[in-house]
Design an enzyme around this catalytic site. Structure first.
Site, mmCIF file in Angstrom:
data_model
loop_
_atom_site.group_PDB
_atom_site.id
_atom_site.type_symbol
_atom_site.label_atom_id
_atom_site.label_comp_id
_atom_site.label_asym_id
_atom_site.label_seq_id
_atom_site.Cartn_x
_atom_site.Cartn_y
_atom_site.Cartn_z
ATOM 1 N N HIS A 119 18.004 -7.699 36.307
ATOM 2 C CA HIS A 119 19.152 -6.893 35.886
ATOM 3 C C HIS A 119 20.213 -7.803 35.296
ATOM 4 O O HIS A 119 20.308 -8.979 35.645
ATOM 5 C CB HIS A 119 19.719 -6.078 37.048
ATOM 6 C CG HIS A 119 20.100 -6.894 38.238
ATOM 7 N ND1 HIS A 119 19.169 -7.386 39.131
ATOM 8 C CD2 HIS A 119 21.299 -7.325 38.684
ATOM 9 C CE1 HIS A 119 19.785 -8.065 40.074
ATOM 10 N NE2 HIS A 119 21.083 -8.063 39.822
ATOM 11 N N LEU A 120 20.995 -7.223 34.434
ATOM 12 C CA LEU A 120 22.002 -7.964 33.690
ATOM 13 C C LEU A 120 23.392 -7.542 34.187
ATOM 14 O O LEU A 120 23.610 -6.361 34.447
ATOM 15 C CB LEU A 120 21.807 -7.575 32.226
ATOM 16 C CG LEU A 120 22.315 -8.441 31.125
ATOM 17 C CD1 LEU A 120 21.413 -8.248 29.912
ATOM 18 C CD2 LEU A 120 23.721 -8.037 30.774
#
Ligand SMILES: [Zn+2]
Length: 162
Positions: A119-120
């Site tokens: 995830h960013l």
């Protein structure tokens, strides 16, 4: 450099590990509000971080469960980055930050609180916010504040998307 990476370390310290992968979410939107999901595409989605470094700290994840960037196809990679740009634009509209941090923690050693589903992070930043946060570092963000932030940003995504 220490300050640049502080948001990611924060996640590692305070995340209290719910059972199951928090980024493996139902395909339908019924639970979006309780899960703090703000926006969906066919390939990814945006979630409010429950342990924000600053107000408006967002997480962008592919729908598919993987820890490995090499598992992501070109369309998924492009969608993640395009969704990050959308988040940047929504945050710019709503919160007028003076800068952003955006990045990915890969692995526990890099500070990932959830290391099995990539995830960013995108974190809006204001001049002096690190000083502010270090003063208040013991104070947990209240759920009511998160809910209010969610509602405000939910509307903002719809506004920016037209
Ligand atoms: Zn997952």
């Amino acid at each position: 450099m220490e300050r640049l990476w502080a948001p990611w370390r924060m996640e590692y310290i305070v995340n209290d590990k719910p059972s199951g992968c928090i980024f493996c979410v139902p395909a339908t939107p019924e639970e979006d509000r309780e899960r703090f999901i703000l926006h969906r595409t066919d390939l990814s989605f945006v979630m409010l971080n429950r342990y924000p470094y600053t107000n408006g700290h967002l997480l962008i994840a592919p729908c598919r469960h993987t820890a490995d960037m090499n598992e992501l196809g070109d369309a998924e990679m492009l969608d993640l980055f395009a969704t990050m740009r959308l988040c940047r634009n929504v945050l710019q509209e709503t919160a007028a930050p003076e800068g952003f941090n955006a990045g990915i923690n890969m692995g526990r050693a890099a500070g990932a609180g959830v290391d099995e589903h990539i995830h960013l992070h995108i974190v809006p930043r204001w001049n002096g916010d690190t000083n502010f946060m270090s003063v208040l570092s013991d104070v947990r963000v209240m759920p009511e504040n998160l809910a209010a932030t969610y509602d405000r940003l939910y509307l903002a995504f719809r506004t920016v998307l037209g």
